[in-house]
Design a protein around this motif. Structure first.
Motif, PDB file in Angstrom:
ATOM      1  N   CYS A 141      -0.188 -18.747   5.211  1.00 26.46           N
ATOM      2  CA  CYS A 141      -0.993 -17.599   5.599  1.00 26.46           C
ATOM      3  C   CYS A 141      -0.092 -16.400   5.861  1.00 26.46           C
ATOM      4  O   CYS A 141       1.128 -16.534   5.984  1.00 26.46           O
ATOM      5  CB  CYS A 141      -1.843 -17.898   6.836  1.00 26.46           C
ATOM      6  SG  CYS A 141      -0.870 -18.264   8.325  1.00 26.46           S
ATOM      7  N   LEU A 142      -0.713 -15.238   5.930  1.00 25.14           N
ATOM      8  CA  LEU A 142      -0.055 -13.991   6.329  1.00 25.14           C
ATOM      9  C   LEU A 142      -0.665 -13.566   7.659  1.00 25.14           C
ATOM     10  O   LEU A 142      -1.890 -13.415   7.768  1.00 25.14           O
ATOM     11  CB  LEU A 142      -0.274 -12.904   5.278  1.00 25.14           C
ATOM     12  CG  LEU A 142       0.158 -11.475   5.648  1.00 25.14           C
ATOM     13  CD1 LEU A 142       1.673 -11.392   5.813  1.00 25.14           C
ATOM     14  CD2 LEU A 142      -0.307 -10.478   4.586  1.00 25.14           C
ATOM     15  N   ALA A 143       0.173 -13.383   8.682  1.00 25.22           N
ATOM     16  CA  ALA A 143      -0.304 -12.979  10.008  1.00 25.22           C
ATOM     17  C   ALA A 143       0.106 -11.542  10.288  1.00 25.22           C
ATOM     18  O   ALA A 143       1.192 -11.104   9.893  1.00 25.22           O
ATOM     19  CB  ALA A 143       0.253 -13.907  11.084  1.00 25.22           C
ATOM     20  N   THR A 144      -0.774 -10.795  10.958  1.00 24.96           N
ATOM     21  CA  THR A 144      -0.475  -9.416  11.333  1.00 24.96           C
ATOM     22  C   THR A 144      -0.796  -9.199  12.810  1.00 24.96           C
ATOM     23  O   THR A 144      -1.426 -10.036  13.454  1.00 24.96           O
ATOM     24  CB  THR A 144      -1.298  -8.405  10.493  1.00 24.96           C
ATOM     25  OG1 THR A 144      -2.630  -8.328  11.007  1.00 24.96           O
ATOM     26  CG2 THR A 144      -1.346  -8.806   9.027  1.00 24.96           C
ATOM     27  N   GLY A 145      -0.406  -8.041  13.315  1.00 27.80           N
ATOM     28  CA  GLY A 145      -0.659  -7.705  14.716  1.00 27.80           C
ATOM     29  C   GLY A 145      -1.925  -6.910  14.930  1.00 27.80           C
ATOM     30  O   GLY A 145      -2.104  -6.315  15.997  1.00 27.80           O
ATOM     31  N   HIS A 146      -2.821  -6.892  13.952  1.00 25.85           N
ATOM     32  CA  HIS A 146      -4.067  -6.138  14.104  1.00 25.85           C
ATOM     33  C   HIS A 146      -4.965  -6.744  15.181  1.00 25.85           C
ATOM     34  O   HIS A 146      -5.023  -7.967  15.352  1.00 25.85           O
ATOM     35  CB  HIS A 146      -4.844  -6.125  12.785  1.00 25.85           C
ATOM     36  CG  HIS A 146      -4.231  -5.258  11.736  1.00 25.85           C
ATOM     37  ND1 HIS A 146      -3.552  -5.775  10.650  1.00 25.85           N
ATOM     38  CD2 HIS A 146      -4.183  -3.911  11.602  1.00 25.85           C
ATOM     39  CE1 HIS A 146      -3.118  -4.771   9.895  1.00 25.85           C
ATOM     40  NE2 HIS A 146      -3.484  -3.640  10.445  1.00 25.85           N
ATOM     41  N   TYR A 147      -5.689  -5.857  15.859  1.00 18.32           N
ATOM     42  CA  TYR A 147      -6.660  -6.290  16.866  1.00 18.32           C
ATOM     43  C   TYR A 147      -8.012  -6.446  16.182  1.00 18.32           C
ATOM     44  O   TYR A 147      -8.843  -5.530  16.128  1.00 18.32           O
ATOM     45  CB  TYR A 147      -6.740  -5.280  18.006  1.00 18.32           C
ATOM     46  CG  TYR A 147      -5.563  -5.342  18.940  1.00 18.32           C
ATOM     47  CD1 TYR A 147      -5.608  -6.078  20.125  1.00 18.32           C
ATOM     48  CD2 TYR A 147      -4.378  -4.668  18.634  1.00 18.32           C
ATOM     49  CE1 TYR A 147      -4.515  -6.138  20.977  1.00 18.32           C
ATOM     50  CE2 TYR A 147      -3.283  -4.722  19.482  1.00 18.32           C
ATOM     51  CZ  TYR A 147      -3.354  -5.455  20.643  1.00 18.32           C
ATOM     52  OH  TYR A 147      -2.273  -5.526  21.487  1.00 18.32           O
ATOM     53  N   VAL A 148      -8.232  -7.622  15.649  1.00 19.67           N
ATOM     54  CA  VAL A 148      -9.473  -7.976  14.972  1.00 19.67           C
ATOM     55  C   VAL A 148      -9.516  -9.501  14.954  1.00 19.67           C
ATOM     56  O   VAL A 148      -8.478 -10.164  15.035  1.00 19.67           O
ATOM     57  CB  VAL A 148      -9.497  -7.380  13.539  1.00 19.67           C
ATOM     58  CG1 VAL A 148      -8.455  -8.041  12.648  1.00 19.67           C
ATOM     59  CG2 VAL A 148     -10.870  -7.465  12.917  1.00 19.67           C
ATOM     60  N   ARG A 149     -10.710 -10.068  14.881  1.00 18.01           N
ATOM     61  CA  ARG A 149     -10.817 -11.530  14.921  1.00 18.01           C
ATOM     62  C   ARG A 149     -11.266 -12.088  13.569  1.00 18.01           C
ATOM     63  O   ARG A 149     -12.131 -11.529  12.914  1.00 18.01           O
ATOM     64  CB  ARG A 149     -11.795 -11.976  16.013  1.00 18.01           C
ATOM     65  CG  ARG A 149     -11.272 -11.794  17.421  1.00 18.01           C
ATOM     66  CD  ARG A 149     -12.273 -12.279  18.452  1.00 18.01           C
ATOM     67  NE  ARG A 149     -13.523 -11.521  18.382  1.00 18.01           N
ATOM     68  CZ  ARG A 149     -14.733 -12.064  18.452  1.00 18.01           C
ATOM     69  NH1 ARG A 149     -14.875 -13.375  18.571  1.00 18.01           N
ATOM     70  NH2 ARG A 149     -15.808 -11.295  18.400  1.00 18.01           N
ATOM     71  N   ARG A 150     -10.674 -13.187  13.203  1.00 19.22           N
ATOM     72  CA  ARG A 150     -11.094 -13.962  12.028  1.00 19.22           C
ATOM     73  C   ARG A 150     -11.815 -15.198  12.547  1.00 19.22           C
ATOM     74  O   ARG A 150     -11.229 -16.011  13.259  1.00 19.22           O
ATOM     75  CB  ARG A 150      -9.872 -14.353  11.208  1.00 19.22           C
ATOM     76  CG  ARG A 150     -10.169 -15.195   9.975  1.00 19.22           C
ATOM     77  CD  ARG A 150      -8.856 -15.654   9.360  1.00 19.22           C
ATOM     78  NE  ARG A 150      -9.053 -16.446   8.165  1.00 19.22           N
ATOM     79  CZ  ARG A 150      -9.329 -17.749   8.156  1.00 19.22           C
ATOM     80  NH1 ARG A 150      -9.457 -18.417   9.316  1.00 19.22           N
ATOM     81  NH2 ARG A 150      -9.468 -18.405   7.018  1.00 19.22           N
ATOM     82  N   VAL A 151     -13.082 -15.319  12.219  1.00 18.84           N
ATOM     83  CA  VAL A 151     -13.922 -16.401  12.742  1.00 18.84           C
ATOM     84  C   VAL A 151     -14.389 -17.279  11.586  1.00 18.84           C
ATOM     85  O   VAL A 151     -14.851 -16.769  10.560  1.00 18.84           O
ATOM     86  CB  VAL A 151     -15.147 -15.822  13.492  1.00 18.84           C
ATOM     87  CG1 VAL A 151     -16.085 -16.939  13.947  1.00 18.84           C
ATOM     88  CG2 VAL A 151     -14.683 -14.977  14.688  1.00 18.84           C
ATOM     89  N   GLU A 152     -14.264 -18.574  11.743  1.00 14.97           N
ATOM     90  CA  GLU A 152     -14.748 -19.496  10.717  1.00 14.97           C
ATOM     91  C   GLU A 152     -16.265 -19.632  10.844  1.00 14.97           C
ATOM     92  O   GLU A 152     -16.767 -20.157  11.826  1.00 14.97           O
ATOM     93  CB  GLU A 152     -14.081 -20.865  10.862  1.00 14.97           C
ATOM     94  CG  GLU A 152     -12.641 -20.921  10.389  1.00 14.97           C
ATOM     95  CD  GLU A 152     -12.501 -20.730   8.884  1.00 14.97           C
ATOM     96  OE1 GLU A 152     -13.513 -20.843   8.157  1.00 14.97           O
ATOM     97  OE2 GLU A 152     -11.373 -20.447   8.437  1.00 14.97           O
ATOM     98  N   GLY A 153     -16.984 -19.118   9.853  1.00 15.63           N
ATOM     99  CA  GLY A 153     -18.434 -19.211   9.844  1.00 15.63           C
ATOM    100  C   GLY A 153     -18.908 -20.340   8.963  1.00 15.63           C
ATOM    101  O   GLY A 153     -18.112 -21.068   8.363  1.00 15.63           O
TER     102      GLY A 153
END
Length: 383
Positions: A141-153
């Motif tokens: 994966c590629l990880a960043t410091g953005h303030y946002v959520r990735r949610v498994e739907g």
């Protein structure tokens, strides 16, 4: 890696294997957020590879503070990697950045648009080119410091607002595709305030714990974008007239690049020409080089045309129910989202706002939300 009952046990990034067997490329800008992400994942035992992008001639930017891509930031990212013991690379993306971000930035302003280069950078250089590089490095994966959520739907990964509304950056990530979202991770999205993240940096022993946040567009010193455009496109900013909606010529200007929709200050019009009424920029005409001004009421719009629409909501945009998709639309990063209907169109989409919105500028983004979930968005065009 399994639990007590033999079922797969997922690590903190959602992979059913040990952190040490999970390779993570971390996009490191040299700032506090991405540094904490990289250091945190390294401490958890992940196989971390830090990557910092050289996006322009950073030698000329060493003395410039408040920017995300200066040479000092490359040095700071390297120091974090050395302290935490993981590999760090600097990639020269200067030509890609100029073509995909800087050139378009200049051309859009000359065409009467108000662009957002940070979104273009995420859309192209970071989430297209850097993501491809991460895959070439066999990363999971590629990880960043953005303030946002990735949610498994239920139907796959979803993009959601950050837990801290004051830090939420989802507006700037609307162009993230489903394929990109499947590969991306945002470890800070569920955390609280920036103070909490700075505390994490201090606890990790990172020297950048107190480093100021970047404020400017990285290639625009002190926010003086007109200077950058004139340097990139010498002589392209031509003078013209400032004209009232009723047809009166009120004055002259030195180039439409100095104006944006909704602007009130800096028009250079005296009370004698305007009759004392407050005037705002309501339209830019690059073909005639005219800046059109009018009363505040002329700024209100209820229909907004979009191009280059990215849809990551349920189903497909073209399969909208009768009357369009119901959503909330955010038309500026600093404005709250408002009730709207999203209708597919041959060019992309048309947004019907249930209440009028002011200061809607071509070149800005319109982002769709269903509660906390990002449904996508598009670029505002001139009708």
């Amino acid at each position: 890696m399994t639990g007590m009952d033999g079922s797969p046990r997922f690590n903190s990034l959602g992979f059913a294997k040990a952190p040490a067997e999970t390779r993570v490329v971390v996009a490191m800008s040299g700032g506090v957020d991405s540094s904490v992400v990289a250091a945190m994942l390294a401490r958890e035992g992940y196989d971390v590879v830090g990557v910092t992008l050289q996006l322009y001639d950073h030698g000329a930017a060493l003395a410039k503070k408040g920017a995300c891509c200066a040479g000092r930031d490359i040095h700071d990212a390297r120091r974090v990697a050395e302290k935490m013991g993981f590999a760090h690379y600097v990639l020269d993306y200067e030509s890609r950045f100029r073509e995909a971000v800087i050139d378009e930035f200049a051309d859009q302003y000359l065409a009467g648009y108000t662009p957002i280069p940070c979104i273009r950078c995420n859309q192209s250089v970071k989430f297209r080119d850097l993501l491809a590089t991460a895959k070439e490095l066999d990363a999971d994966c590629l990880a960043t410091g953005h303030y946002v959520r990735r949610v498994e739907g239920s139907a796959g990964a979803e993009l959601h607002r950050a837990a801290d509304a004051a830090r939420d950056q989802s507006y700037f990530l609307f162009a993230t595709t489903q394929e990109q979202l499947d590969f991306l991770r945002f470890p800070l999205g569920g955390h609280g305030s920036k103070a909490e993240v700075r505390g994490m940096a201090a606890e990790l022993g990172l020297a950048i714990a107190d480093k100021p946040d970047s404020q400017d567009i990285c290639f625009v010193p002190q926010g003086r974008y007109a200077d950058v455009i004139e340097k990139l496109r010498p002589g392209a900013a031509e003078p013209g007239e400032i004209v009232h909606l009723d047809g009166r010529t009120l004055g002259a200007h030195d180039g439409i690049i100095h104006y944006t929709i909704g602007q009130r200050r800096g028009l250079g019009l005296g009370g004698g020409e305007t009759g004392g009424e407050p005037l705002f920029v309501v339209k830019l005409e690059p073909e005639t080089r005219r800046v059109i001004v009018g009363p505040r009421g002329a700024l209100a719009v209820r229909r907004v045309a979009l191009r280059e629409v990215n849809w990551i909501g349920p189903g497909a945009l073209k399969d909208a129910p009768e009357g369009g998709w119901e959503a909330k639309a955010k038309l500026r990063s600093t404005r709250p989202a408002i009730e709207a209907r999203i209708l597919p169109s041959p060019e992309g989409a048309t947004v019907e706002l249930l209440s009028p919105e002011e200061g809607v500028a071509p070149g800005q983004a319109c982002v769709f939300y269903d509660g906390e979930r990002v449904l996508g968005g598009g670029w505002i065009t001139r009708g």
